[in-house]
Design a protein around this motif. Sequence first.
Motif, short mmCIF file in Angstrom:
data_model
loop_
_atom_site.label_atom_id
_atom_site.label_comp_id
_atom_site.label_asym_id
_atom_site.label_seq_id
_atom_site.Cartn_x
_atom_site.Cartn_y
_atom_site.Cartn_z
N ALA A 1 0.83 -1.21 0.00
CA ALA A 1 0.00 0.00 0.00
C ALA A 1 0.86 1.25 0.00
O ALA A 1 0.56 2.23 -0.69
CB ALA A 1 -0.92 0.00 1.21
N ALA A 2 1.95 1.25 0.76
CA ALA A 2 2.80 2.43 0.84
C ALA A 2 3.55 2.67 -0.46
O ALA A 2 3.64 3.79 -0.94
CB ALA A 2 3.78 2.29 2.01
N VAL A 3 4.06 1.62 -1.06
CA VAL A 3 4.84 1.78 -2.30
C VAL A 3 3.92 2.03 -3.49
O VAL A 3 4.21 2.86 -4.34
CB VAL A 3 5.72 0.54 -2.53
N GLY A 4 2.80 1.32 -3.55
CA GLY A 4 1.90 1.44 -4.70
C GLY A 4 0.88 2.54 -4.57
O GLY A 4 -0.01 2.65 -5.40
N SER A 5 0.97 3.37 -3.56
CA SER A 5 0.06 4.48 -3.26
C SER A 5 -1.39 4.04 -3.19
O SER A 5 -2.29 4.67 -3.72
CB SER A 5 0.23 5.64 -4.26
N PHE A 6 -1.62 2.91 -2.54
CA PHE A 6 -2.97 2.44 -2.23
C PHE A 6 -3.27 2.77 -0.77
O PHE A 6 -3.63 1.90 0.01
CB PHE A 6 -3.07 0.93 -2.44
N GLY A 7 -3.10 4.02 -0.40
CA GLY A 7 -3.26 4.44 0.98
C GLY A 7 -1.90 4.45 1.65
O GLY A 7 -1.60 3.62 2.50
N ARG A 8 -1.06 5.39 1.23
CA ARG A 8 0.34 5.43 1.69
C ARG A 8 0.47 5.49 3.19
O ARG A 8 1.22 4.73 3.79
CB ARG A 8 1.05 6.64 1.09
N TRP A 9 -0.26 6.42 3.83
CA TRP A 9 -0.08 6.62 5.27
C TRP A 9 -0.66 5.47 6.06
O TRP A 9 -0.11 5.08 7.10
CB TRP A 9 -0.66 7.96 5.70
N TYR A 10 -1.76 4.92 5.59
CA TYR A 10 -2.31 3.73 6.25
C TYR A 10 -1.30 2.58 6.16
O TYR A 10 -1.09 1.85 7.13
CB TYR A 10 -3.63 3.30 5.59
N GLY A 11 -0.71 2.42 4.99
CA GLY A 11 0.27 1.35 4.80
C GLY A 11 1.51 1.53 5.65
O GLY A 11 2.03 0.57 6.23
N ALA A 12 2.01 2.76 5.72
CA ALA A 12 3.20 3.01 6.54
C ALA A 12 2.91 2.76 8.02
O ALA A 12 3.72 2.15 8.73
CB ALA A 12 3.68 4.45 6.33
N ALA A 13 1.75 3.20 8.48
CA ALA A 13 1.37 2.95 9.88
C ALA A 13 1.20 1.46 10.13
O ALA A 13 1.58 0.95 11.20
CB ALA A 13 0.08 3.70 10.21
N ALA A 14 0.66 0.73 9.15
CA ALA A 14 0.49 -0.71 9.30
C ALA A 14 1.83 -1.42 9.40
O ALA A 14 1.98 -2.35 10.20
CB ALA A 14 -0.32 -1.26 8.13
N VAL A 15 2.81 -1.00 8.62
CA VAL A 15 4.14 -1.63 8.68
C VAL A 15 4.77 -1.42 10.04
O VAL A 15 5.30 -2.35 10.65
CB VAL A 15 5.04 -1.09 7.54
N VAL A 16 4.70 -0.19 10.55
CA VAL A 16 5.31 0.10 11.86
C VAL A 16 4.59 -0.67 12.97
O VAL A 16 5.23 -1.29 13.83
CB VAL A 16 5.29 1.62 12.12
N LEU A 17 3.26 -0.65 12.95
CA LEU A 17 2.50 -1.34 13.99
C LEU A 17 2.69 -2.85 13.91
O LEU A 17 2.84 -3.52 14.94
CB LEU A 17 1.02 -0.98 13.88
N ALA A 18 2.73 -3.40 12.71
CA ALA A 18 2.94 -4.84 12.55
C ALA A 18 4.33 -5.24 13.02
O ALA A 18 4.52 -6.31 13.59
CB ALA A 18 2.74 -5.25 11.09
N PHE A 19 5.30 -4.36 12.80
CA PHE A 19 6.66 -4.66 13.26
C PHE A 19 6.70 -4.76 14.78
O PHE A 19 7.24 -5.71 15.34
CB PHE A 19 7.63 -3.58 12.76
N PHE A 20 6.10 -3.80 15.46
CA PHE A 20 6.15 -3.79 16.92
C PHE A 20 5.13 -4.75 17.55
O PHE A 20 5.25 -5.07 18.73
CB PHE A 20 5.97 -2.38 17.46
N ALA A 21 4.14 -5.21 16.79
CA ALA A 21 3.18 -6.18 17.33
C ALA A 21 3.65 -7.61 17.13
O ALA A 21 3.04 -8.54 17.67
CB ALA A 21 1.83 -5.98 16.67
N ASN A 22 4.71 -7.81 16.39
CA ASN A 22 5.24 -9.15 16.16
C ASN A 22 5.80 -9.70 17.47
O ASN A 22 6.67 -9.07 18.08
CB ASN A 22 6.31 -9.11 15.08
N PRO A 23 5.36 -10.87 17.91
CA PRO A 23 5.84 -11.41 19.19
C PRO A 23 7.34 -11.66 19.22
O PRO A 23 7.98 -11.49 20.27
CB PRO A 23 5.07 -12.72 19.34
#
Length: 187
Positions: free
Chosen positions: A147-169
């Motif tokens: 989403a961030a690279v393909g501009s399918f909701g850049r900011w949503y995608g960037a926030a998802a990457v950061v949150l998924a990184f820190f939510a990974n056990p």
Amino acid sequence: MASDPQQRAAAQRAAAQRAAAQRAAAPRSGAARAAAVQRAATPSTRQTTSAAGGPAGPRSPATRSDTGDFERLMQRNTVDARALERSARRRRNPIVGKIALGLAVVSAAVDASAFAVFMGGDTTFAFGICFVVVFLTLIAAVLGFIAAVGSFGRWYGAAAVVLAFFANPVILIVLLVVVAPEALSGT
């Protein structure tokens, strides 16, 4: 009058050439004047060609969409401002970024519940939940990156990457070992 812009432009050029030839031929002799009028009346020998090598002319919609922007601009010798406005107004749908962010939030919530179960003493069930969360966070991170690279909701995608990184056990356990190792020792 022709409806195609190329045909209109060709007709206007031919009319301008005939008018110029008539003005220039006025002082000439009869034979020279007839040759100039005949040259102006005949279509030009230069014929535009398409990318496929055939003569350029009215095309079907399927062929017209295959033509590149540069070639189209060179053929028409102008820029279509309406097409630029339409392409500027058209935005990509941010649904992929929203899905990635939602998946990252869900994985963070499930990860928190897995840690609560772990603190309650049921380690087997907590480890099973953590395995599921690892795959959820990987999917959320990949979708967020797309989403961030393909501009399918850049900011949503960037926030998802950061949150998924820190939510990974796995990342949380590594951070816990580095930052507070005494929390895991149980003493």
